[in-house]
Design a protein around this motif. Structure first.
Motif, PDB file in Angstrom:
ATOM      1  N   VAL A  50     118.250  42.847   7.785  1.00  0.00           N
ATOM      2  CA  VAL A  50     117.206  42.652   6.772  1.00  0.00           C
ATOM      3  C   VAL A  50     116.901  44.002   6.126  1.00  0.00           C
ATOM      4  N   PRO A  51     117.145  44.153   4.811  1.00  0.00           N
ATOM      5  CA  PRO A  51     116.886  45.439   4.162  1.00  0.00           C
ATOM      6  C   PRO A  51     115.392  45.727   4.056  1.00  0.00           C
ATOM      7  N   PRO A  52     114.982  46.968   4.235  1.00  0.00           N
ATOM      8  CA  PRO A  52     113.560  47.323   4.197  1.00  0.00           C
ATOM      9  C   PRO A  52     112.852  46.911   2.908  1.00  0.00           C
ATOM     10  N   GLU A  53     113.574  46.917   1.798  1.00  0.00           N
ATOM     11  CA  GLU A  53     112.923  46.597   0.520  1.00  0.00           C
ATOM     12  C   GLU A  53     112.516  45.129   0.405  1.00  0.00           C
ATOM     13  N   SER A  54     113.034  44.270   1.281  1.00  0.00           N
ATOM     14  CA  SER A  54     112.650  42.857   1.241  1.00  0.00           C
ATOM     15  C   SER A  54     111.498  42.553   2.203  1.00  0.00           C
ATOM     16  N   VAL A  55     110.992  43.586   2.885  1.00  0.00           N
ATOM     17  CA  VAL A  55     109.941  43.409   3.889  1.00  0.00           C
ATOM     18  C   VAL A  55     108.601  43.876   3.337  1.00  0.00           C
ATOM     19  N   ASP A  56     107.638  42.983   3.326  1.00  0.00           N
ATOM     20  CA  ASP A  56     106.279  43.298   2.889  1.00  0.00           C
ATOM     21  C   ASP A  56     105.419  43.542   4.132  1.00  0.00           C
ATOM     22  N   VAL A  57     105.182  44.805   4.442  1.00  0.00           N
ATOM     23  CA  VAL A  57     104.438  45.166   5.651  1.00  0.00           C
ATOM     24  C   VAL A  57     102.950  44.883   5.472  1.00  0.00           C
ATOM     25  N   TRP A  58     102.360  44.188   6.462  1.00  0.00           N
ATOM     26  CA  TRP A  58     100.928  43.894   6.456  1.00  0.00           C
ATOM     27  C   TRP A  58     100.144  44.974   7.180  1.00  0.00           C
ATOM     28  N   CYS A  59     100.497  45.227   8.435  1.00  0.00           N
ATOM     29  CA  CYS A  59      99.739  46.206   9.217  1.00  0.00           C
ATOM     30  C   CYS A  59     100.413  46.445  10.560  1.00  0.00           C
ATOM     31  N   GLU A  60      99.932  47.474  11.248  1.00  0.00           N
ATOM     32  CA  GLU A  60     100.300  47.696  12.638  1.00  0.00           C
ATOM     33  C   GLU A  60      99.278  46.993  13.526  1.00  0.00           C
ATOM     34  N   MET A  61      99.728  46.482  14.666  1.00  0.00           N
ATOM     35  CA  MET A  61      98.835  45.951  15.684  1.00  0.00           C
ATOM     36  C   MET A  61      98.553  47.044  16.717  1.00  0.00           C
ATOM     37  N   SER A  62      97.609  46.786  17.596  1.00  0.00           N
ATOM     38  CA  SER A  62      97.324  47.737  18.670  1.00  0.00           C
ATOM     39  C   SER A  62      98.535  47.826  19.602  1.00  0.00           C
ATOM     40  N   PRO A  63      98.837  49.022  20.096  1.00  0.00           N
ATOM     41  CA  PRO A  63      99.982  49.180  21.005  1.00  0.00           C
ATOM     42  C   PRO A  63      99.768  48.427  22.314  1.00  0.00           C
ATOM     43  N   LEU A  64     100.872  48.037  22.924  1.00  0.00           N
ATOM     44  CA  LEU A  64     100.850  47.399  24.239  1.00  0.00           C
ATOM     45  C   LEU A  64     101.855  48.102  25.129  1.00  0.00           C
ATOM     46  N   GLN A  65     101.660  47.989  26.445  1.00  0.00           N
ATOM     47  CA  GLN A  65     102.593  48.566  27.402  1.00  0.00           C
ATOM     48  C   GLN A  65     103.669  47.576  27.778  1.00  0.00           C
ATOM     49  N   GLY A  66     104.879  48.083  27.963  1.00  0.00           N
ATOM     50  CA  GLY A  66     105.924  47.265  28.536  1.00  0.00           C
ATOM     51  C   GLY A  66     105.624  47.006  29.999  1.00  0.00           C
ATOM     52  N   ARG A  67     106.366  46.094  30.620  1.00  0.00           N
ATOM     53  CA  ARG A  67     106.083  45.719  32.011  1.00  0.00           C
ATOM     54  C   ARG A  67     106.181  46.894  32.979  1.00  0.00           C
ATOM     55  N   ASP A  68     107.088  47.840  32.692  1.00  0.00           N
ATOM     56  CA  ASP A  68     107.223  48.977  33.606  1.00  0.00           C
ATOM     57  C   ASP A  68     106.203  50.071  33.301  1.00  0.00           C
ATOM     58  N   LYS A  69     105.396  49.874  32.259  1.00  0.00           N
ATOM     59  CA  LYS A  69     104.283  50.773  31.889  1.00  0.00           C
ATOM     60  C   LYS A  69     104.732  52.162  31.470  1.00  0.00           C
ATOM     61  N   THR A  70     106.009  52.318  31.114  1.00  0.00           N
ATOM     62  CA  THR A  70     106.495  53.615  30.649  1.00  0.00           C
ATOM     63  C   THR A  70     106.722  53.639  29.145  1.00  0.00           C
ATOM     64  N   VAL A  71     106.704  52.460  28.520  1.00  0.00           N
ATOM     65  CA  VAL A  71     106.956  52.363  27.083  1.00  0.00           C
ATOM     66  C   VAL A  71     105.717  51.828  26.381  1.00  0.00           C
ATOM     67  N   LEU A  72     105.352  52.462  25.279  1.00  0.00           N
ATOM     68  CA  LEU A  72     104.223  52.037  24.472  1.00  0.00           C
ATOM     69  C   LEU A  72     104.784  51.365  23.214  1.00  0.00           C
ATOM     70  N   ILE A  73     104.542  50.061  23.080  1.00  0.00           N
ATOM     71  CA  ILE A  73     105.148  49.259  22.008  1.00  0.00           C
ATOM     72  C   ILE A  73     104.106  48.934  20.948  1.00  0.00           C
ATOM     73  N   THR A  74     104.382  49.301  19.702  1.00  0.00           N
ATOM     74  CA  THR A  74     103.481  48.975  18.592  1.00  0.00           C
ATOM     75  C   THR A  74     104.127  47.908  17.708  1.00  0.00           C
ATOM     76  N   PRO A  75     103.528  46.720  17.621  1.00  0.00           N
ATOM     77  CA  PRO A  75     104.059  45.683  16.731  1.00  0.00           C
ATOM     78  C   PRO A  75     103.637  45.941  15.281  1.00  0.00           C
ATOM     79  N   VAL A  76     104.529  45.634  14.375  1.00  0.00           N
ATOM     80  CA  VAL A  76     104.263  45.742  12.944  1.00  0.00           C
ATOM     81  C   VAL A  76     104.396  44.352  12.334  1.00  0.00           C
ATOM     82  N   VAL A  77     103.323  43.845  11.753  1.00  0.00           N
ATOM     83  CA  VAL A  77     103.335  42.515  11.148  1.00  0.00           C
ATOM     84  C   VAL A  77     103.829  42.628   9.710  1.00  0.00           C
TER      85      VAL A  77
END
Length: 217
Positions: free
Chosen positions: A96-123
Motif C-alpha cells: 500500500v503506497p503511503p500517498e493512498s493512506v489518510d492518517v487519522w492519529c496515533e493511539m496510546s502505546p501498548l506493551q508487547g507480551r514480553d514487555k520489551t517492545v513498545l507498540i504505537t498503533p496508527v489509525v
C-alpha cells in the motif's frame, strides 16, 4: 445509529473518534526509553458497502510470531517517527503506497507480551483499496484479510483469554484476532463505533493460551 460508511467516516464521526482515542489513558506503567519501539497501522477501508479493518497473517516461515494475526508494522529505524514507520512497513509488507493512506492519529502505546517492545498503533483510512490487488511480501505475510464492522458487533464472535488476571478480547473470525492485536482492535472500536452498536460479551467463552497460539500476536 448506523454503521454505514457515510456515517462512520463523516468528518464529525472522525473528529469524535480521534478525540476519544487521545483521551484513552496509557496502558504502559512506565514507557522507559530502553524499550524497543515499534509501530503498526490499523487500516480502515470500505468494501461491499461496509467499513472494514485490514489484517495480515504473518508468514509461517518467520522465526518469531509466525502464523500470527497482526497489523502491518514493525520496529522503528533509527530517528524514524512512528507514522513514517507504520507507513513504510505497510508498503513493504502489503504494497500500500503511503500517498493512498489518510492518517487519522496515533493511539496510546501498548506493551508487547514480553514487555520489551513498545507498540504505537496508527489509525488510518486507505482510499480505493481492493484486498485482491494487494501484493503481500511473501517473506513476511502469508495472507491479507479483513473483517467488517458488523462482524465486530456480533457478540457470538466474542471470547476472551485470561492473561495475568486481565481478560483480553478475542474475536472469532476467519482467523482468531487476539493478544495485542485484539486489544488494539477493541480499544479502537470503543472509540469508533456507537456504543449502542458495539456491545461486547467477551466473557461468553474462554480460551486457553495453547488454543490461540497458531494465530496470535
Amino acid at each position: 445509529m448506523s454503521i454505514l460508511p457515510e456515517s462512520l467516516l463523516s468528518t464529525l464521526a472522525r473528529q469524535s473518534c480521534v478525540s476519544k482515542l487521545k483521551d484513552v489513558p496509557s496502558l504502559v506503567p512506565s514507557p522507559g526509553e530502553s524499550k524497543v519501539k515499534a509501530a503498526v497501522l490499523l487500516p480502515l477501508f470500505v468494501q461491499n458497502g461496509e467499513v472494514h479493518i485490514l489484517y495480515t497473517l504473518r508468514s509461517s516461515n518467520l522465526s518469531s510470531h509466525s502464523g500470527q494475526v497482526s497489523f502491518p508494522g514493525g520496529k522503528l529505524d533509527e530517528n524514524e517517527k512512528v507514522i513514517d514507520a507504520a507507513l513504510r512497513e505497510t508498503y513493504e509488507e502489503i504494497g500500500v503506497p503511503p500517498e493512498s493512506v489518510d492518517v487519522w492519529c496515533e493511539m496510546s502505546p501498548l506493551q508487547g507480551r514480553d514487555k520489551t517492545v513498545l507498540i504505537t498503533p496508527v489509525v488510518a483510512f486507505i482510499k480505493n483499496l481492493s484486498v485482491n490487488n494487494l501484493t503481500p511480501n511473501v517473506d513476511e505475510v502469508d495472507e491479507i484479510f479483513s473483517e467488517p464492522m458488523s462482524f465486530f458487533c456480533d457478540q457470538t464472535k466474542h471470547a476472551h483469554l485470561k492473561h495475568e488476571n486481565y481478560m483480553l478480547p478475542v474475536f472469532l473470525g476467519k482467523h482468531k484476532i487476539w493478544g495485542i492485536t485484539g486489544l488494539i482492535t477493541h480499544i479502537f472500536l470503543q472509540c469508533f463505533l456507537p456504543s449502542q452498536l458495539y456491545q461486547t460479551d467477551f466473557g461468553r467463552k474462554r480460551y486457553k493460551l495453547e488454543e490461540l497460539l497458531p494465530s496470535k500476536l
